[in-house]
Write an enzyme that holds these catalytic residues in place. Structure first.
Site, short mmCIF file in Angstrom:
data_model
loop_
_atom_site.label_atom_id
_atom_site.label_comp_id
_atom_site.label_asym_id
_atom_site.label_seq_id
_atom_site.Cartn_x
_atom_site.Cartn_y
_atom_site.Cartn_z
N ASP A 33 45.41 -0.10 46.21
CA ASP A 33 44.81 -0.03 44.88
C ASP A 33 45.08 1.36 44.27
O ASP A 33 45.41 2.31 45.00
CB ASP A 33 43.30 -0.26 45.05
CG ASP A 33 42.63 -0.69 43.76
OD1 ASP A 33 43.33 -1.04 42.81
OD2 ASP A 33 41.38 -0.69 43.73
N HIS A 34 44.92 1.49 42.96
CA HIS A 34 45.06 2.76 42.21
C HIS A 34 45.76 3.91 42.93
O HIS A 34 45.14 4.63 43.72
CB HIS A 34 43.69 3.30 41.80
CG HIS A 34 42.99 2.44 40.81
ND1 HIS A 34 43.25 2.48 39.47
CD2 HIS A 34 42.03 1.51 40.99
CE1 HIS A 34 42.48 1.62 38.86
NE2 HIS A 34 41.73 1.00 39.74
N HIS A 36 35.04 0.68 35.31
CA HIS A 36 34.97 0.90 36.76
C HIS A 36 33.59 1.37 37.18
O HIS A 36 33.17 2.45 36.79
CB HIS A 36 35.95 2.00 37.16
CG HIS A 36 37.33 1.52 37.44
ND1 HIS A 36 38.43 2.01 36.81
CD2 HIS A 36 37.78 0.57 38.30
CE1 HIS A 36 39.50 1.39 37.27
NE2 HIS A 36 39.14 0.51 38.17
N GLY A 37 32.92 0.55 37.98
CA GLY A 37 31.66 1.00 38.58
C GLY A 37 30.49 1.13 37.62
O GLY A 37 29.41 1.54 38.01
N HIS A 82 40.48 -4.94 36.00
CA HIS A 82 39.80 -4.00 36.91
C HIS A 82 38.34 -3.89 36.46
O HIS A 82 38.00 -4.28 35.36
CB HIS A 82 40.47 -2.63 36.85
CG HIS A 82 41.73 -2.57 37.67
ND1 HIS A 82 41.85 -1.75 38.77
CD2 HIS A 82 42.89 -3.27 37.57
CE1 HIS A 82 43.05 -1.94 39.30
NE2 HIS A 82 43.71 -2.84 38.59
N SER A 131 41.81 1.29 48.85
CA SER A 131 41.84 2.31 47.79
C SER A 131 42.31 3.63 48.39
O SER A 131 42.40 3.79 49.61
CB SER A 131 40.44 2.48 47.20
OG SER A 131 39.58 3.02 48.19
O1 G3H Z 1 40.22 -1.13 41.50
C1 G3H Z 1 39.05 -1.46 41.77
C2 G3H Z 1 38.24 -2.18 40.83
O2 G3H Z 1 38.69 -2.04 39.55
C3 G3H Z 1 36.80 -2.28 41.16
O3 G3H Z 1 35.90 -1.96 40.14
O4 G3H Z 1 33.88 -2.47 41.49
O5 G3H Z 1 33.72 -1.66 39.16
O6 G3H Z 1 34.47 -3.92 39.67
P1 G3H Z 1 34.41 -2.52 40.14
ZN ZN Z 2 40.39 -0.45 39.42
#
Ligand code: G3H
Ligand code: ZN
Length: 309
Positions: free
Chosen positions: A83-84, A179-180, A210, A50
């Site tokens: 990532d992102h 996310h998270g 995601h 990331s």
């Molecule tokens: O790009 C990373 C993911 O989308 C991780 O998200 O840990 O909430 O599943 P998560």
């Molecule tokens: Zn993500």
């Protein structure tokens, strides 16, 4: 791990109706955890870095080389993705840093701007043989907290047009994950009909989920029993992620559950063995807990175990 192109991994996943897990790594421990999990379960994997991890490791080029080098000793297939990335220039840098794939996240941009920027990234990436994941629609996340506030579901027709116009190789869609985690009373509902509609319109295309961790409350409780104060946020259940994995989602990003397990194991060791200060003594169980969680995802949520023997 043997390097495979994203095309190879995703067409195998499509033909065999499973999903490839993508896991963010930030250290030798986390990297080894994912590689060992893939090896132990005979699963493919996407090793991700990331933007936060890029800052943490400081020399991301060297980190990518390290991942590739370590991977050579494992049989399980993988590729390395950034990532992102929110900016076009930062994507160009990731391409030059040696990633096999980059994710350009223009999901918060107006549609036409997202299209134009994705086209720029795709052009440069394809010249260098790099794969591009883009995103359309917006998923809620850490900073939003309240589900729905910043969620924009992906429109199926617009998604087809977006892929056609930009030439992106994979597309992250918004169908209910977050996310998270966000504040809610229960697991978030996955929009199964919307997901089926989108994946059905372009069969075999790598659609990506995601926010595919699930934050089971039991994991948070275990972590908090070590003295942490982690909020009970919610995402989609593992049952719903498995549904997605069997219905055309070919890549799923999942991190927070692994991070929780890592932290819990490190803290548990420090509490149980207060005289031990050698970092290896708590990082080893932490690494093992991360690996065990990824193995669980591969076996029971992604259905990717046993696919490479
Ligand atoms: O790009 C990373 C993911 O989308 C991780 O998200 O840990 O909430 O599943 P998560
Ligand atoms: Zn993500």
């Amino acid at each position: 791990m043997s390097f495979r192109t994203p095309e190879e991994l995703f067409s195998h996943a499509y033909e065999n109706r499973y999903c490839v897990g993508a896991f963010n790594v930030f250290s030798l421990e986390s990297m080894m955890a994912v590689m060992e999990a893939a090896e132990n379960t005979c699963s493919p994997a996407v090793i991700q870095v990331s933007s936060g991890a890029e800052k943490y490791v400081k020399n991301v080029k060297a980190f990518v080389r390290t991942i590739r080098d370590f991977g050579k000793d494992y049989k399980a297939p993988f590729f390395i993705q950034h990532d992102h990335i929110k900016g076009v220039e930062a994507c160009f840098k990731a391409i030059d840093d040696g990633f096999d794939a980059v994710m350009f996240d223009g999901s918060r941009l107006p549609y036409e701007e997202n299209v134009a920027s994705t086209i720029e990234v795709v052009k440069r990436a394809h010249e260098k043989g790099v794969w591009v994941e883009a995103e359309l629609g917006a998923i809620a996340g850490f900073e939003d907290f309240v589900y729905g506030e910043n969620t924009v579901y992906t429109d199926p027709d617009q998604a087809m047009e977006f892929i056609e116009k930009t030439g992106c190789d994979a597309l992250a869609i918004s169908v209910g994950t977050a996310h998270g985690g966000v504040r809610a009373d229960d697991y978030l509902p996955l929009e199964r009909d919307l997901l089926l509609k989108i994946t059905g319109m372009k069969k075999g295309y790598p659609f990506v989920l995601h926010g595919a961790a699930s934050l089971p409350p039991e994991l948070i409780t275990k972590c908090n029993e070590t003295g942490m104060d982690v909020e009970y946020l919610r995402i989609c259940s593992e049952e719903n992620i498995l549904f997605a994995a069997r219905n055309g989602i070919l890549k799923a990003n999942m991190d927070v559950d692994n991070f929780l397990c890592f932290t819990t194991a490190a803290r548990r060791t420090m509490i149980d063995k207060p005289a031990v200060y050698d970092p290896r003594k708590y990082l080893e169980p932490a690494r093992d807990a991360f690996r065990t969680e990824v193995e669980h995802k591969m076996r029971n949520v992604l259905d990717s175990a046993g696919r490479y023997l």
